[in-house]
Design a protein around this motif. Structure first.
Motif, PDB file in Angstrom:
ATOM      1  N   ALA A   1      71.623  52.374  46.680  1.00 57.50           N
ATOM      2  CA  ALA A   1      72.085  52.884  45.384  1.00 57.50           C
ATOM      3  C   ALA A   1      73.604  53.075  45.370  1.00 57.50           C
ATOM      4  O   ALA A   1      74.250  52.939  44.335  1.00 57.50           O
ATOM      5  CB  ALA A   1      71.381  54.197  45.078  1.00 57.50           C
ATOM      6  N   ASP A   2      74.181  53.383  46.538  1.00 59.50           N
ATOM      7  CA  ASP A   2      75.631  53.580  46.649  1.00 59.50           C
ATOM      8  C   ASP A   2      76.389  52.270  46.809  1.00 59.50           C
ATOM      9  O   ASP A   2      77.598  52.265  47.050  1.00 59.50           O
ATOM     10  CB  ASP A   2      75.949  54.452  47.869  1.00 59.50           C
ATOM     11  CG  ASP A   2      75.962  55.908  47.494  1.00 59.50           C
ATOM     12  OD1 ASP A   2      75.891  56.202  46.287  1.00 59.50           O
ATOM     13  OD2 ASP A   2      76.038  56.741  48.423  1.00 59.50           O
ATOM     14  N   LYS A   3      75.665  51.152  46.755  1.00 57.62           N
ATOM     15  CA  LYS A   3      76.232  49.811  46.892  1.00 57.62           C
ATOM     16  C   LYS A   3      76.726  49.506  48.311  1.00 57.62           C
ATOM     17  O   LYS A   3      77.505  48.585  48.530  1.00 57.62           O
ATOM     18  CB  LYS A   3      77.378  49.563  45.887  1.00 57.62           C
ATOM     19  CG  LYS A   3      76.928  49.655  44.425  1.00 57.62           C
ATOM     20  CD  LYS A   3      76.185  48.407  43.988  1.00 57.62           C
ATOM     21  CE  LYS A   3      75.929  48.374  42.482  1.00 57.62           C
ATOM     22  NZ  LYS A   3      74.747  49.159  42.085  1.00 57.62           N
ATOM     23  N   GLY A   4      76.247  50.303  49.288  1.00 53.55           N
ATOM     24  CA  GLY A   4      76.501  49.988  50.692  1.00 53.55           C
ATOM     25  C   GLY A   4      75.277  49.287  51.261  1.00 53.55           C
ATOM     26  O   GLY A   4      74.313  49.013  50.537  1.00 53.55           O
ATOM     27  N   VAL A   5      75.326  48.981  52.571  1.00 50.78           N
ATOM     28  CA  VAL A   5      74.163  48.343  53.198  1.00 50.78           C
ATOM     29  C   VAL A   5      72.991  49.322  53.165  1.00 50.78           C
ATOM     30  O   VAL A   5      73.127  50.492  53.539  1.00 50.78           O
ATOM     31  CB  VAL A   5      74.496  47.961  54.658  1.00 50.78           C
ATOM     32  CG1 VAL A   5      73.239  47.510  55.392  1.00 50.78           C
ATOM     33  CG2 VAL A   5      75.554  46.865  54.686  1.00 50.78           C
ATOM     34  N   ASP A   6      71.834  48.864  52.720  1.00 45.32           N
ATOM     35  CA  ASP A   6      70.622  49.678  52.698  1.00 45.32           C
ATOM     36  C   ASP A   6      70.110  49.803  54.137  1.00 45.32           C
ATOM     37  O   ASP A   6      69.636  48.828  54.732  1.00 45.32           O
ATOM     38  CB  ASP A   6      69.586  48.994  51.794  1.00 45.32           C
ATOM     39  CG  ASP A   6      68.336  49.844  51.628  1.00 45.32           C
ATOM     40  OD1 ASP A   6      67.900  50.472  52.622  1.00 45.32           O
ATOM     41  OD2 ASP A   6      67.799  49.876  50.501  1.00 45.32           O
TER      42      ASP A   6
ATOM     43  N   LEU B   1      75.720  40.708  62.496  1.00 47.60           N
ATOM     44  CA  LEU B   1      75.807  41.120  61.098  1.00 47.60           C
ATOM     45  C   LEU B   1      77.220  40.828  60.638  1.00 47.60           C
ATOM     46  O   LEU B   1      78.187  41.165  61.320  1.00 47.60           O
ATOM     47  CB  LEU B   1      75.526  42.627  60.964  1.00 47.60           C
ATOM     48  CG  LEU B   1      75.837  43.251  59.601  1.00 47.60           C
ATOM     49  CD1 LEU B   1      74.813  42.826  58.550  1.00 47.60           C
ATOM     50  CD2 LEU B   1      75.856  44.781  59.692  1.00 47.60           C
ATOM     51  N   MET B   2      77.364  40.174  59.479  1.00 50.59           N
ATOM     52  CA  MET B   2      78.691  39.924  58.903  1.00 50.59           C
ATOM     53  C   MET B   2      78.913  40.932  57.787  1.00 50.59           C
ATOM     54  O   MET B   2      78.073  41.069  56.905  1.00 50.59           O
ATOM     55  CB  MET B   2      78.776  38.510  58.314  1.00 50.59           C
ATOM     56  CG  MET B   2      78.613  37.405  59.317  1.00 50.59           C
ATOM     57  SD  MET B   2      78.665  35.765  58.526  1.00 50.59           S
ATOM     58  CE  MET B   2      80.427  35.423  58.550  1.00 50.59           C
ATOM     59  N   LEU B   3      80.054  41.602  57.841  1.00 50.88           N
ATOM     60  CA  LEU B   3      80.284  42.650  56.863  1.00 50.88           C
ATOM     61  C   LEU B   3      81.764  42.744  56.547  1.00 50.88           C
ATOM     62  O   LEU B   3      82.602  42.562  57.437  1.00 50.88           O
ATOM     63  CB  LEU B   3      79.821  43.981  57.473  1.00 50.88           C
ATOM     64  CG  LEU B   3      79.540  45.142  56.536  1.00 50.88           C
ATOM     65  CD1 LEU B   3      78.279  44.860  55.728  1.00 50.88           C
ATOM     66  CD2 LEU B   3      79.331  46.416  57.354  1.00 50.88           C
ATOM     67  N   THR B   4      82.082  43.033  55.294  1.00 50.28           N
ATOM     68  CA  THR B   4      83.471  43.370  54.995  1.00 50.28           C
ATOM     69  C   THR B   4      83.522  44.832  54.608  1.00 50.28           C
ATOM     70  O   THR B   4      82.611  45.357  53.970  1.00 50.28           O
ATOM     71  CB  THR B   4      84.068  42.449  53.893  1.00 50.28           C
ATOM     72  OG1 THR B   4      85.409  42.858  53.649  1.00 50.28           O
ATOM     73  CG2 THR B   4      83.286  42.482  52.609  1.00 50.28           C
ATOM     74  N   ASN B   5      84.548  45.505  55.068  1.00 54.16           N
ATOM     75  CA  ASN B   5      84.695  46.930  54.784  1.00 54.16           C
ATOM     76  C   ASN B   5      86.159  47.231  54.534  1.00 54.16           C
ATOM     77  O   ASN B   5      86.959  47.116  55.464  1.00 54.16           O
ATOM     78  CB  ASN B   5      84.166  47.768  55.963  1.00 54.16           C
ATOM     79  CG  ASN B   5      84.012  49.223  55.583  1.00 54.16           C
ATOM     80  OD1 ASN B   5      83.984  49.565  54.406  1.00 54.16           O
ATOM     81  ND2 ASN B   5      83.916  50.085  56.583  1.00 54.16           N
TER      82      ASN B   5
ATOM     83  N   LEU C   1      84.399  49.348  47.822  1.00 54.40           N
ATOM     84  CA  LEU C   1      83.931  50.658  48.286  1.00 54.40           C
ATOM     85  C   LEU C   1      83.904  50.688  49.812  1.00 54.40           C
ATOM     86  O   LEU C   1      83.517  49.707  50.455  1.00 54.40           O
ATOM     87  CB  LEU C   1      82.525  50.934  47.744  1.00 54.40           C
ATOM     88  CG  LEU C   1      82.436  50.975  46.215  1.00 54.40           C
ATOM     89  CD1 LEU C   1      80.980  51.025  45.772  1.00 54.40           C
ATOM     90  CD2 LEU C   1      83.206  52.176  45.659  1.00 54.40           C
ATOM     91  N   PHE C   2      84.306  51.819  50.376  1.00 55.91           N
ATOM     92  CA  PHE C   2      84.267  51.940  51.829  1.00 55.91           C
ATOM     93  C   PHE C   2      82.822  52.146  52.269  1.00 55.91           C
ATOM     94  O   PHE C   2      82.089  52.946  51.705  1.00 55.91           O
ATOM     95  CB  PHE C   2      85.141  53.107  52.300  1.00 55.91           C
ATOM     96  CG  PHE C   2      85.393  53.052  53.778  1.00 55.91           C
ATOM     97  CD1 PHE C   2      86.393  52.232  54.289  1.00 55.91           C
ATOM     98  CD2 PHE C   2      84.614  53.785  54.661  1.00 55.91           C
ATOM     99  CE1 PHE C   2      86.616  52.146  55.662  1.00 55.91           C
ATOM    100  CE2 PHE C   2      84.834  53.706  56.035  1.00 55.91           C
ATOM    101  CZ  PHE C   2      85.834  52.880  56.531  1.00 55.91           C
TER     102      PHE C   2
ATOM    103  N   ASP D   1      80.895  55.733  40.104  1.00 57.18           N
ATOM    104  CA  ASP D   1      81.987  56.683  39.869  1.00 57.18           C
ATOM    105  C   ASP D   1      82.669  57.179  41.136  1.00 57.18           C
ATOM    106  O   ASP D   1      83.436  58.128  41.105  1.00 57.18           O
ATOM    107  CB  ASP D   1      81.532  57.839  38.965  1.00 57.18           C
ATOM    108  CG  ASP D   1      80.288  58.494  39.494  1.00 57.18           C
ATOM    109  OD1 ASP D   1      79.953  58.234  40.666  1.00 57.18           O
ATOM    110  OD2 ASP D   1      79.655  59.252  38.736  1.00 57.18           O
ATOM    111  N   ARG D   2      82.390  56.514  42.257  1.00 55.23           N
ATOM    112  CA  ARG D   2      83.133  56.864  43.483  1.00 55.23           C
ATOM    113  C   ARG D   2      84.547  56.309  43.400  1.00 55.23           C
ATOM    114  O   ARG D   2      84.745  55.244  42.838  1.00 55.23           O
ATOM    115  CB  ARG D   2      82.453  56.200  44.674  1.00 55.23           C
ATOM    116  CG  ARG D   2      81.570  57.128  45.479  1.00 55.23           C
ATOM    117  CD  ARG D   2      80.721  56.312  46.405  1.00 55.23           C
ATOM    118  NE  ARG D   2      81.465  55.787  47.542  1.00 55.23           N
ATOM    119  CZ  ARG D   2      80.983  54.844  48.359  1.00 55.23           C
ATOM    120  NH1 ARG D   2      79.800  54.304  48.128  1.00 55.23           N
ATOM    121  NH2 ARG D   2      81.686  54.444  49.381  1.00 55.23           N
ATOM    122  N   PRO D   3      85.527  57.013  43.990  1.00 55.07           N
ATOM    123  CA  PRO D   3      86.861  56.415  44.062  1.00 55.07           C
ATOM    124  C   PRO D   3      86.775  55.064  44.771  1.00 55.07           C
ATOM    125  O   PRO D   3      85.926  54.882  45.652  1.00 55.07           O
ATOM    126  CB  PRO D   3      87.666  57.404  44.898  1.00 55.07           C
ATOM    127  CG  PRO D   3      86.872  58.652  44.946  1.00 55.07           C
ATOM    128  CD  PRO D   3      85.453  58.301  44.678  1.00 55.07           C
TER     129      PRO D   3
END
Ligand SMILES: *Cc1c(COP(=O)(O)O)cnc(C)c1O
Length: 473
Positions: free
Chosen positions: A184-189, A204-208, A214-215, A365-367
């Motif tokens: 729901a926070d748009k991060g990895v579930d 795992l390939m990830l961008t952060n 979003l962080f 609505d997160r920064p």
């Protein structure tokens, strides 16, 4: 506009070549062409032709260019001058190492800085783009698992918000791609990740920050889950502009990274290159890095090759001019300046987001970090004006459109990345322009469906342009 071939007039010349002072050389007939079709034009015609063409393009030197996920930032012109210095620009790649010690020092020093910035132990500069870096790093991943008798690790996990190059590179490197959902926070579930990891996980390939700007708050836990399953953590560093000098991928638990020097480190992005996608890795993977390598010795620098290397991934040493610009950028800014540029990029993105999120229903609505994504879904439902209509209308206002319809998990997405080099005045102006377009959506939607009105090309068939481009006469 006519092409340079259509403008050609038989017999016109741009240059008069003096008669040859050397004897004619007899080439073998088979190397000679029967015909060479070149446009025949005077110098002034050629200059005007290309100047006219250049005025129809839009670049970061023309105006605001908030293409999200791409980091289209203004880069200091000084670095171009440094890269063009004869000693760098004219060095032939086959010159003996002892004659190009300065260039080898650039490679060695830049590699060390990038290792420091990313928290990695070793770096290769060879790959020539981000996607090329991904591919190279995945070859390292494969070599690493193979060396440990774990060739069965054939799956790469990629979040559903990932940049398209991630799954594409994984497939190119011979892996199977497994998608992991966003929460729901748009991060990895996390639950979905636990479901898909296993003894067949290669990495795992990830961008952060993520492609949503979003962080990824759970990064430490994510790294633990993947490492406990025996997999590696790969950092897509295209978004490093948001965090350089603040946090390091190596400290977040990543084992490999690629960077885009043409996004973050002072090489203009776009126009087809040249780019550079260095790859960094932790010590256990270093022996697999591409050849040749630059080795620092007591007597200076020399070339070396590692016998466990995955091999060569580009001609010679990659795009050297880009390294010079990156090193110039890092040295000019210093650690404090790099951090300040990341912080300003984040500040600018949040400032613009705050100014426009009130009239575009924001998705979250997160920064944000360096970029943010808006959804035009509500606008489309209420007025019929879609994300592409809004983007096209911006062209008429002298603003390059943001990234559209990406990431795929946001409906009617518009993704803005203002970057650190934009002023408050520019950001205020952009917010005013967007407000004007939104108001027009409610009063005169037709004018937006047919935008842009002032551009040379208005609404090309985008699928056809991508699949069957006509790039020559
Ligand atoms: C730009 C980008 C890439 C690919 O980089 P290229 O140099 O265009 O190949 C990969 N991942 C993300 C998140 C990007 O934004």
């Amino acid at each position: 506009m006519q092409t340079v071939f259509e403008k050609s007039v038989k017999g016109k010349r741009g240059v008069t070549i003096a008669p040859a002072e050397v004897e004619k050389y007899d080439f073998n007939e088979k190397y000679l062409r029967d015909e060479l079709v070149l446009p025949e034009l005077a110098e002034v015609d050629v200059v005007r032709h290309y100047t006219a063409l250049s005025k129809r393009a839009f670049g970061v030197d023309d105006g605001f260019y908030p293409l999200g996920s791409c980091t289209m930032k203004y880069n200091p012109k000084l670095h171009e001058e440094i890269a063009a210095m004869k000693g760098f620009a004219d060095a032939h790649p086959l010159t003996r190492a002892d004659k190009v010690q300065g260039s080898l020092a650039v490679i060695d020093t830049l590699s060390a800085y990038l290792a420091g910035i990313t928290g990695m132990d070793a770096v290769t500069l060879q790959p020539c783009a981000g996607a090329h870096g991904e591919y190279t790093a995945l070859l390292l991943v494969a070599a690493y698992h193979k060396s440990r008798g774990q060739s069965g690790r054939n799956k790469i996990i990629v979040p559903d918000s990932a940049h398209g190059t991630n799954p594409a590179s994984a497939a190119m490197a011979g892996f199977e791609v497994v998608s992991v959902k966003s929460d729901a926070d748009k991060g990895v579930d996390i639950e979905d990740l636990k479901r898909v990891v296993g003894d067949d996980t290669a990495a795992l390939m990830l961008t952060n920050p993520t492609t949503l700007g979003l962080f990824e708050k759970n990064i430490i836990e994510i790294a633990e889950i993947v490492h406990n399953a025996g997999g590696l953590m790969y950092y897509d560093g295209a978004n490093l502009n948001a965090v350089m000098g603040v946090v390091r991928p190596g400290d977040m638990g990543f084992d490999l990274v690629h960077l885009n020097l043409h996004k973050t480190f002072s090489t203009p992005h776009g126009g087809g290159g040249p780019g550079s996608g260095p790859v960094g890795c932790k010590a256990p993977l270093a022996k697999f890095l591409p050849n040749p390598r630059v080795i620092r010795t007591d007597k200076g620098f020399r070339y070396g090759t590692g016998k466990n290397s995955v091999g060569k991934v580009s001609s010679f040493y990659g795009n050297f001019g880009v390294y010079v610009k990156a090193l110039a950028y890092i040295v000019t800014l210093g650690g404090v300046g790099l951090r300040a540029s990341a912080e300003t990029a984040v500040l600018n993105a949040n400032y613009l987001r705050e100014k426009i999120a009130c009239f575009y229903p924001a998705d979250n609505d997160r920064p944000c970090m360096h970029e943010f994504v808006l959804s035009m879904k509500k606008l489309k439902d209420e007025t019929g004006v879609s994300a592409i209509d809004v983007a096209k209308a911006m062209i008429d206002e002298g603003i390059h459109p943001p990234t559209m319809y990406f990431p795929l998990i946001v409906e009617e997405a518009l993704m803005f990345e203002p970057t650190e080099t934009e002023s408050k005045e520019t950001l205020d102006h952009v917010a005013d322009v967007l407000r004007g377009i939104i108001e027009r959506a409610y009063t005169d939607p037709e004018s937006l469906h047919s935008a842009p009105h002032n551009a040379a090309i208005r609404r090309p068939d985008e699928v056809k342009a991508a699949r069957n481009p006509v790039v020559r006469e």
